[in-house]
Design an enzyme around this catalytic site. Structure first.
Site, PDB file in Angstrom:
ATOM      1  CE  LYS A 151      -3.894  -2.318   2.150  1.00 51.59           C
ATOM      2  NZ  LYS A 151      -4.544  -2.791   3.376  1.00 51.59           N
ATOM      3  CD  GLN A 158      -3.587  -4.447   6.680  1.00 52.18           C
ATOM      4  OE1 GLN A 158      -3.418  -3.534   5.884  1.00 52.18           O
ATOM      5  NE2 GLN A 158      -4.256  -5.544   6.363  1.00 52.18           N
ATOM      6  CG  ASP A 161     -10.015  -0.128   4.846  1.00 55.76           C
ATOM      7  OD1 ASP A 161      -9.796  -0.454   3.666  1.00 55.76           O
ATOM      8  OD2 ASP A 161      -9.345  -0.539   5.816  1.00 55.76           O
TER       9      ASP A 161
END
Ligand code: NAD
Length: 303
Positions: free
Chosen positions: A55, A99, A122
């Site tokens: 990422k 995460q 997200d």
């Protein structure tokens, strides 16, 4: 019937990343703003480290700022919530991604809820979930968003199509259903308790498999000509590839769909690897640029 067309997520995601990079350079030149993504990693789970590394690398390659925050897995919840608060108030940070999974002592939902919904790239915050289901301006979870982009690119107008989504998770199945409903599909959400799953699948023009069970969806579940999107990523033994140094069989990745069986019947199918997987990070970059534009009063980019 001829073999299904392959929907190439690797090539599609490369094109999306190029479009993101050119939007980033336009934004930088027109407004002197540089989109920034903060990624928070707790612990040293090897898979999570690889995801976070990819990422960060792709964020920088797209011309954006990448901020990494790494903590040991004994971090307490208050410290993590303090960090989220700082990131929420930092104007150079447009997107925040924590995460998952987080260690047991931390309430995952509490941390996700602390993220400013406008920076929630997200798309897991309940505010964004609500906005998605009510047709508002939301940030949409990356994996299902990538699936919907590929479906629209391949099929064009999805209106009136019968779609089945196998799996009802908050990360994939449910947001996928919202996205396809918004495209005027007739949506069935199937799950572990669904009766006659093969029969229900056979009625679908679009099958999205997000289960986490290797090659569960068989070729004879697929309606001839249907489009199959395989979200599953499962590592299985591959004795045909030989043995590792420790004598155990080498492994390979497979999806939730029996690829060979389904490809013989479907009109189009995503492979694993190289299908849905590469789209996820590309959509994360896209969401960060969208978030940056909204936070700076710029029009939404055409991504
Ligand atoms: P999950 O475990 O949260 O949800 C799985 C769903 O499958 C559940 O809703 C369950 O009801 C359903 N299910 C389980 N057994 C079933 C059965 N026998 N029949 C029908 N439904 C059944 O998983 P998830 O997070 O949604 O992920 C699903 C898969 O997608 C996993 O393989 C995961 O690795 C993969 N994934 C890939 C990406 C990507 O970037 N490509 C992103 C997220 C998840």
């Amino acid at each position: 019937m001829s073999e299904a067309a392959v929907i190439d997520g690797k090539a599609f995601s490369a094109r999306l990343r190029e479009k993101v990079a050119s939007e980033v350079s336009r934004i930088k030149s027109e407004s002197s703003v540089t989109p920034g993504l903060a990624v928070v990693l707790v612990g040293d789970d090897p898979a999570s480290r690889v995801y976070v590394g990819s990422k960060a690398k792709q964020t920088v390659e797209a011309g954006m700022e990448s901020f990494e925050h790494r903590y040991n897995d004994d971090i307490d919840e208050a410290t993590l919530l303090d960090l989220i608060d700082q990131l929420n108030n930092d104007k150079t940070v447009n997107g925040i991604l924590v995460q998952l999974p987080l260690p047991d002592q931390i309430d995952e939902q509490k941390v996700l809820s602390a993220i400013d919904p406008d920076k929630d790239v997200d798309g897991f915050h309940t505010t964004n979930v609500g906005r998605l289901w009510t047709g508002g301006e939301s940030l949409v979870p990356c994996t299902p968003f990538g699936c919907s982009l590929m479906l629209k690119d391949y099929l064009g107008n999805l209106s009136g199509k019968n779609a089945i989504i196998i799996g009802r998770s908050n990360i994939v199945g449910k947001p996928m259903a919202a996205l396809l409903l918004a495209e005027s599909c007739t949506v069935t959400i199937a799950h572990s308790r669904t009766d006659d799953l093969p029969g229900k699948c056979r009625e679908a023009d679009i099958v999205v498999a997000a289960v986490g069970r290797p090659e569960m969806v068989k070729g004879d579940w697929i309606k001839p000509g249907a489009t199959v999107i395989d979200v599953g990523i499962n590592r299985v033994d591959a004795p045909e590839k030989g043995l590792k140094d420790d004598g155990s069989p080498k492994t390979k990745l497979v999806g939730d769909v029996d690829y060979a069986g389904a490809a013989a019947v479907a009109g189009a199918i995503t492979p694993v690897p190289g299908g849905v997987g590469p789209m996820t990070i590309a959509c994360l970059l896209r969401n960060t640029v969208v978030a940056c534009c909204r936070q700076n009063g710029l029009p939404d980019p055409d991504l």
